[in-house]
Design a protein around this motif. Sequence first.
Motif, PDB file in Angstrom:
ATOM      1  N   LEU A 257     -71.020  31.991  70.365  1.00  0.00           N
ATOM      2  CA  LEU A 257     -70.628  33.102  71.242  1.00  0.00           C
ATOM      3  C   LEU A 257     -69.593  33.994  70.560  1.00  0.00           C
ATOM      4  N   ALA A 258     -68.883  33.408  69.598  1.00  0.00           N
ATOM      5  CA  ALA A 258     -67.826  34.187  68.941  1.00  0.00           C
ATOM      6  C   ALA A 258     -68.214  34.619  67.534  1.00  0.00           C
ATOM      7  N   TRP A 259     -69.414  34.315  67.123  1.00  0.00           N
ATOM      8  CA  TRP A 259     -69.785  34.626  65.738  1.00  0.00           C
ATOM      9  C   TRP A 259     -70.013  36.112  65.515  1.00  0.00           C
ATOM     10  N   ASP A 260     -69.660  36.550  64.304  1.00  0.00           N
ATOM     11  CA  ASP A 260     -70.074  37.881  63.888  1.00  0.00           C
ATOM     12  C   ASP A 260     -71.299  37.728  62.985  1.00  0.00           C
ATOM     13  N   ASP A 261     -71.643  38.807  62.270  1.00  0.00           N
ATOM     14  CA  ASP A 261     -72.876  38.751  61.477  1.00  0.00           C
ATOM     15  C   ASP A 261     -72.765  37.893  60.223  1.00  0.00           C
ATOM     16  N   SER A 262     -71.575  37.407  59.911  1.00  0.00           N
ATOM     17  CA  SER A 262     -71.446  36.603  58.688  1.00  0.00           C
ATOM     18  C   SER A 262     -71.148  35.129  58.959  1.00  0.00           C
ATOM     19  N   ASN A 263     -70.739  34.785  60.181  1.00  0.00           N
ATOM     20  CA  ASN A 263     -70.394  33.392  60.480  1.00  0.00           C
ATOM     21  C   ASN A 263     -71.551  32.438  60.207  1.00  0.00           C
ATOM     22  N   ASN A 264     -72.765  32.891  60.593  1.00  0.00           N
ATOM     23  CA  ASN A 264     -73.907  31.978  60.426  1.00  0.00           C
ATOM     24  C   ASN A 264     -74.219  31.729  58.952  1.00  0.00           C
ATOM     25  N   ASN A 265     -73.961  32.728  58.102  1.00  0.00           N
ATOM     26  CA  ASN A 265     -74.166  32.526  56.669  1.00  0.00           C
ATOM     27  C   ASN A 265     -73.254  31.407  56.166  1.00  0.00           C
ATOM     28  N   ARG A 266     -71.980  31.496  56.569  1.00  0.00           N
ATOM     29  CA  ARG A 266     -71.017  30.473  56.101  1.00  0.00           C
ATOM     30  C   ARG A 266     -71.379  29.103  56.654  1.00  0.00           C
ATOM     31  N   ALA A 267     -71.735  29.074  57.946  1.00  0.00           N
ATOM     32  CA  ALA A 267     -72.054  27.782  58.577  1.00  0.00           C
ATOM     33  C   ALA A 267     -73.292  27.165  57.917  1.00  0.00           C
ATOM     34  N   PHE A 268     -74.296  27.989  57.667  1.00  0.00           N
ATOM     35  CA  PHE A 268     -75.528  27.461  57.066  1.00  0.00           C
ATOM     36  C   PHE A 268     -75.253  26.926  55.667  1.00  0.00           C
ATOM     37  N   LEU A 269     -74.576  27.739  54.865  1.00  0.00           N
ATOM     38  CA  LEU A 269     -74.366  27.350  53.466  1.00  0.00           C
ATOM     39  C   LEU A 269     -73.411  26.166  53.327  1.00  0.00           C
ATOM     40  N   SER A 270     -72.595  25.935  54.346  1.00  0.00           N
ATOM     41  CA  SER A 270     -71.724  24.754  54.278  1.00  0.00           C
ATOM     42  C   SER A 270     -72.395  23.546  54.924  1.00  0.00           C
ATOM     43  N   GLY A 271     -73.629  23.735  55.380  1.00  0.00           N
ATOM     44  CA  GLY A 271     -74.418  22.598  55.848  1.00  0.00           C
ATOM     45  C   GLY A 271     -74.113  22.122  57.245  1.00  0.00           C
ATOM     46  N   THR A 272     -73.563  23.003  58.098  1.00  0.00           N
ATOM     47  CA  THR A 272     -73.223  22.537  59.441  1.00  0.00           C
ATOM     48  C   THR A 272     -74.270  22.911  60.497  1.00  0.00           C
ATOM     49  N   GLY A 298     -76.747  16.027  48.155  1.00  0.00           N
ATOM     50  CA  GLY A 298     -76.425  16.483  46.806  1.00  0.00           C
ATOM     51  C   GLY A 298     -77.441  17.419  46.185  1.00  0.00           C
ATOM     52  N   ALA A 299     -78.523  17.714  46.897  1.00  0.00           N
ATOM     53  CA  ALA A 299     -79.529  18.634  46.348  1.00  0.00           C
ATOM     54  C   ALA A 299     -79.024  20.066  46.482  1.00  0.00           C
ATOM     55  N   GLN A 300     -79.503  20.935  45.614  1.00  0.00           N
ATOM     56  CA  GLN A 300     -79.108  22.337  45.746  1.00  0.00           C
ATOM     57  C   GLN A 300     -79.677  22.884  47.062  1.00  0.00           C
ATOM     58  N   MET A 301     -78.826  23.569  47.795  1.00  0.00           N
ATOM     59  CA  MET A 301     -79.224  24.075  49.114  1.00  0.00           C
ATOM     60  C   MET A 301     -80.466  24.971  49.032  1.00  0.00           C
ATOM     61  N   ARG A 302     -80.561  25.737  47.952  1.00  0.00           N
ATOM     62  CA  ARG A 302     -81.680  26.689  47.816  1.00  0.00           C
ATOM     63  C   ARG A 302     -83.036  25.985  47.884  1.00  0.00           C
ATOM     64  N   THR A 303     -83.083  24.709  47.465  1.00  0.00           N
ATOM     65  CA  THR A 303     -84.357  23.991  47.460  1.00  0.00           C
ATOM     66  C   THR A 303     -84.757  23.531  48.862  1.00  0.00           C
ATOM     67  N   ASP A 304     -83.810  23.609  49.796  1.00  0.00           N
ATOM     68  CA  ASP A 304     -84.069  23.107  51.149  1.00  0.00           C
ATOM     69  C   ASP A 304     -84.210  24.243  52.173  1.00  0.00           C
ATOM     70  N   ILE A 305     -84.219  25.491  51.689  1.00  0.00           N
ATOM     71  CA  ILE A 305     -84.283  26.626  52.627  1.00  0.00           C
ATOM     72  C   ILE A 305     -85.702  27.184  52.709  1.00  0.00           C
ATOM     73  N   ALA A 306     -86.118  27.450  53.941  1.00  0.00           N
ATOM     74  CA  ALA A 306     -87.388  28.152  54.153  1.00  0.00           C
ATOM     75  C   ALA A 306     -87.157  29.197  55.240  1.00  0.00           C
TER      76      ALA A 306
END
Lengths: 442, 330
Positions: A257-272, A298-306
């Motif tokens: 509810l409080a996120w801006d357009d960049s919060n989700n990027n940080r949350a995703f890339l930090s694995g939460t 420990g895998a690179q995040m890029r390999t797990d994104i679709a």
Amino acid sequence: MDTNGMDRRQFIKASVAATAAATAGVEGILAARQAPAFAQGTALGMLRWNDFVPASDELLKKTIIPEAEKALGAKITLETVNANDIQPRVTAAVQSKSGPDMIMTLNNWPQLYEESVVDVSDVAEELGKKQGGIYEQSRAVAQSGKKWLAVPWAIVGLTIAYRKSLFEEVGYSKFPETWEQYRDAGKKLKAKGFPIGQTLGHTFGDAPAFSYPYLWSWGGKEVEKDGKKVVLSSKETLESVKFMVGFWKDAHDEGGLAWDDSNNNRAFLSGTICASLNGASIYIESLRKPDQYKTAKGAQMRTDIAHAALPKGPAGQFAFHVPFSHMVMGYSKNQKAAKELLRYLGSKEVFDRWFVSQKGFAVGPTRDWEKHALWKEDAVMLPFKDAARLGRAPGYAGPAGKKAAEVLTKYIITDMYAKAVQGMSAEDAVKWAHGEIQKIYG
Amino acid sequence: MTPRPDASARRAIRGASGSAAGLEAVLPRPGAARPALLGRLLEDERSLAYLLLTPTIVLLALFIAYPFVLGVWLSVSSATVGVAGHFVGLKNFDKAWNDSIFRTAAFNTFLYTGVTTVFKLALGIWLAVLLNRHFRGKRLIRAFVLLPFIIPTVLSTFAWKWMYDPTFSVINWGLWKLDLITTRVNWLGDPYLSLISVMIVNVWRGVPFFAISLLAGLQTISPELHEAAAIDGANAWQRFWRVTWPLLLPVTMVVVLFSVIQTFADFQLVYVLTGGGPANATHLFATYAYQIGVGTGLLSEGAAISLAMFPVLFLVVVLQLWYIRRVETR
């Protein structure tokens, strides 16, 4: 005789080039190998956003714009600002009747400035004709009746970026196709500590890009096709709000509810979080720093994104991407040269380089760009290729005009859902939103 | 030809009582005669006063009066960006009044201003009294106290935004480490907590202004008054309430006046922290006026929302100035 540094022979050459440009557009310029004869010292100013792909801004500033200066014989100044700062700049420029000759807009902003822009129908129609037809969403936001208020530039596609491994763990080897399935997967993943991340805050991008197509997919709409009769309060809208309340509680990160357009990027890339509606910036960032972003294993995040489109609802599957266009301002003293520059930048030869630099983050405004070889380079980006086909403009089923822009900038649709997930009854939330939209549409 | 000294020069010569320096200063030089009209104007106290006031009046007219009048005109017109519009009377105010988001913004603004002012005042006095004592490193501490006020608001607000981040909040992390919370606190996502969170930032930023201004006020109070009160048997609280507070009141009123005006028209904090969300829970007059005027291009309606602040601020200013005047003439 030599007047102002131009003799008769040069003048005739330049005149021929200008005539060629006027009649044959960019091809004319290229064929004549001579800049059109704009008044000597013609200076053009262009205001654009700071691109989420910095390499594209660099390409424009260092290569494309200098080339355009030579091709058009004009001095061009490109200024970039944050997306949030564009509207104050437009307002100040229009009111003071001075500023950049061309300004980039997002969403349906051109509708807000209809009286202050130049008719660019010739450039836009030519672009559509030559490049396979302009997408409906780009058309809806930049056109008033038959008049083009801005020349479509690109569309930043929004799809759901998700963690393949996490969805597989809960039995979804293929991304959920319906809201029910998405809720089921999200519920299971939230229980494991990986909720869905979605903003319902006051953001120009991600929040409306989720709430509008979600509403449409249930069959809800703001207004009828006539653009007058407000029909938000309907059984379909109510169902969508009721579903959202449970969906939010079961499957979402409540901080959204409080996120801006960049919060989700940080949350995703930090694995939460397990998934989030976004442009391709999450994936592109994971490619830029493959060793910085890793999964818990420990895998690179890029390999797990679709990527996947928003799920289907009872009324279908939709999207609200962010279309970009360029307006030529009415106060500009160089309107002809400005239009020529937009024609030049939008030409296949020139736009192609910018398009490639985006790596799929933004797609072209026309269907021809779906055929580009770029899409064969990375299968993860493939869902963006034709994502724009699902795009609808705010104000649906009516026109994406000023009233629709007011509903959008007041975040009424987003807030309807936000109010409900915060505890207001679904009925009251719909009633509130319907009332607010009714006041706008009169 | 040597010009004759004019009347003003002759008066000056007389006034100079024969001083050579005076004569040098006022006697007109050959060939440098100023126009008689200008000379008369400069000599006349009344016209000289107007002349000296002119730059200020021009500046005020250009940068205060003109924008204000333009704002008033916009609020009663149908102007949008790029369209001059026409007179529509009080239609925009009527629309704002019937707008639930405007009402929320109005309620929020009053609450925000009231609560933060009370906290800023209480904490400011407390801090001022502490800083008025003698201790080692006093000057350094005083300088540090001013930091929140010195740092550009947008920068410090971004820092707060990160501290309130729903996922990575350092405040949540601290509270969790201290076993004070078991689940995340949704600082900016909860409809009630979000306004409180914004208020906390405002108080943090505003306390130094109160503290330093009140400290300056405290330092004007003679220590002898406190000593006399102490000899008469007054305890610390009585000395504060009977001696310090009454003498500090005029300064306090001025500080509160400035603070109320600034807080009531606050924009940056909310714009950066929440953009008025979630679901308009943190919209203030200024942020909503900006959203309507700039975001939606409805300049006239934005101006009407903005002007809705004016009567309240005007009343606050009149009341406080009246009070200050009463205290001063007591």
